[in-house]
Design a protein around this motif. Structure first.
Motif, PDB file in Angstrom:
ATOM      1  N   GLU A  40       0.827  -1.207   0.000  1.00 60.63           N
ATOM      2  CA  GLU A  40       0.000   0.000   0.000  1.00 60.63           C
ATOM      3  C   GLU A  40       0.861   1.257   0.000  1.00 60.63           C
ATOM      4  N   VAL A  41       1.911   1.265   0.814  1.00 57.58           N
ATOM      5  CA  VAL A  41       2.793   2.436   0.873  1.00 57.58           C
ATOM      6  C   VAL A  41       3.515   2.612  -0.457  1.00 57.58           C
ATOM      7  N   MET A  42       3.944   1.507  -1.058  1.00 58.58           N
ATOM      8  CA  MET A  42       4.607   1.595  -2.369  1.00 58.58           C
ATOM      9  C   MET A  42       3.632   2.114  -3.426  1.00 58.58           C
ATOM     10  N   ARG A  48       2.230   9.108  -6.171  1.00 62.31           N
ATOM     11  CA  ARG A  48       2.762  10.465  -5.999  1.00 62.31           C
ATOM     12  C   ARG A  48       3.918  10.752  -6.955  1.00 62.31           C
ATOM     13  N   GLY A  49       4.222   9.768  -7.815  1.00 56.46           N
ATOM     14  CA  GLY A  49       5.232   9.998  -8.843  1.00 56.46           C
ATOM     15  C   GLY A  49       6.631   9.506  -8.511  1.00 56.46           C
ATOM     16  N   TYR A  50       6.801   8.812  -7.400  1.00 60.29           N
ATOM     17  CA  TYR A  50       8.128   8.293  -7.046  1.00 60.29           C
ATOM     18  C   TYR A  50       8.396   6.978  -7.766  1.00 60.29           C
ATOM     19  N   THR A  52       9.361   3.435  -7.583  1.00 61.72           N
ATOM     20  CA  THR A  52       9.370   2.430  -6.524  1.00 61.72           C
ATOM     21  C   THR A  52      10.585   1.500  -6.613  1.00 61.72           C
ATOM     22  N   LYS A  53      11.108   1.310  -7.816  1.00 61.43           N
ATOM     23  CA  LYS A  53      12.316   0.489  -7.959  1.00 61.43           C
ATOM     24  C   LYS A  53      13.483   1.187  -7.264  1.00 61.43           C
ATOM     25  N   ALA A  54      13.592   2.477  -7.433  1.00 60.98           N
ATOM     26  CA  ALA A  54      14.651   3.253  -6.778  1.00 60.98           C
ATOM     27  C   ALA A  54      14.459   3.233  -5.257  1.00 60.98           C
ATOM     28  N   ILE A  55      13.203   3.339  -4.816  1.00 55.31           N
ATOM     29  CA  ILE A  55      12.925   3.297  -3.379  1.00 55.31           C
ATOM     30  C   ILE A  55      13.367   1.957  -2.796  1.00 55.31           C
ATOM     31  N   ARG A  56      13.048   0.869  -3.479  1.00 50.50           N
ATOM     32  CA  ARG A  56      13.449  -0.469  -2.995  1.00 50.50           C
ATOM     33  C   ARG A  56      14.975  -0.594  -2.942  1.00 50.50           C
ATOM     34  N   THR A  57      15.652  -0.022  -3.935  1.00 45.18           N
ATOM     35  CA  THR A  57      17.116  -0.054  -3.945  1.00 45.18           C
ATOM     36  C   THR A  57      17.684   0.730  -2.774  1.00 45.18           C
ATOM     37  N   ILE A  58      17.137   1.901  -2.518  1.00 45.44           N
ATOM     38  CA  ILE A  58      17.594   2.724  -1.391  1.00 45.44           C
ATOM     39  C   ILE A  58      17.385   1.981  -0.073  1.00 45.44           C
TER      40      ILE A  58
END
Length: 86
Positions: A40-42, A48-50, A52-58
């Protein structure tokens, strides 16, 4: 060991095993709930335009020790340079 003692040990072992299994089942339920929450958060982040692949990597990188992360990044930079990607 008498038959009574064996039966008692078997009963205690079965009860202990049942408790362990039930704990694992409860934890699996909690894990599923948490995984759904993360999805849900992803989805919110994606909405919101982020990226998600980059978020998972971070997130993966933040879990690592800084020296381990630096070593990995240096190796990636070396490989990219060797392949002419920089």
């Amino acid at each position: 060991m008498s038959m009574e003692e064996v039966a008692t040990k078997d009963t205690v072992a079965a009860a202990e095993l049942r408790q362990l299994i039930e704990r694992i089942e409860r934890l699996e339920e909690e894990k599923t709930t948490l995984q759904d929450d993360i999805k849900e958060v992803m989805a919110e982040a994606k909405g919101r335009g982020y990226d998600t692949k980059a978020i998972r990597t971070i997130i993966r990188l933040r879990k690592k020790d800084p020296s381990e992360r630096q070593e990995e990044e240096a190796m990636i930079d070396l490989y990219k340079a060797a392949l002419g990607m920089e």
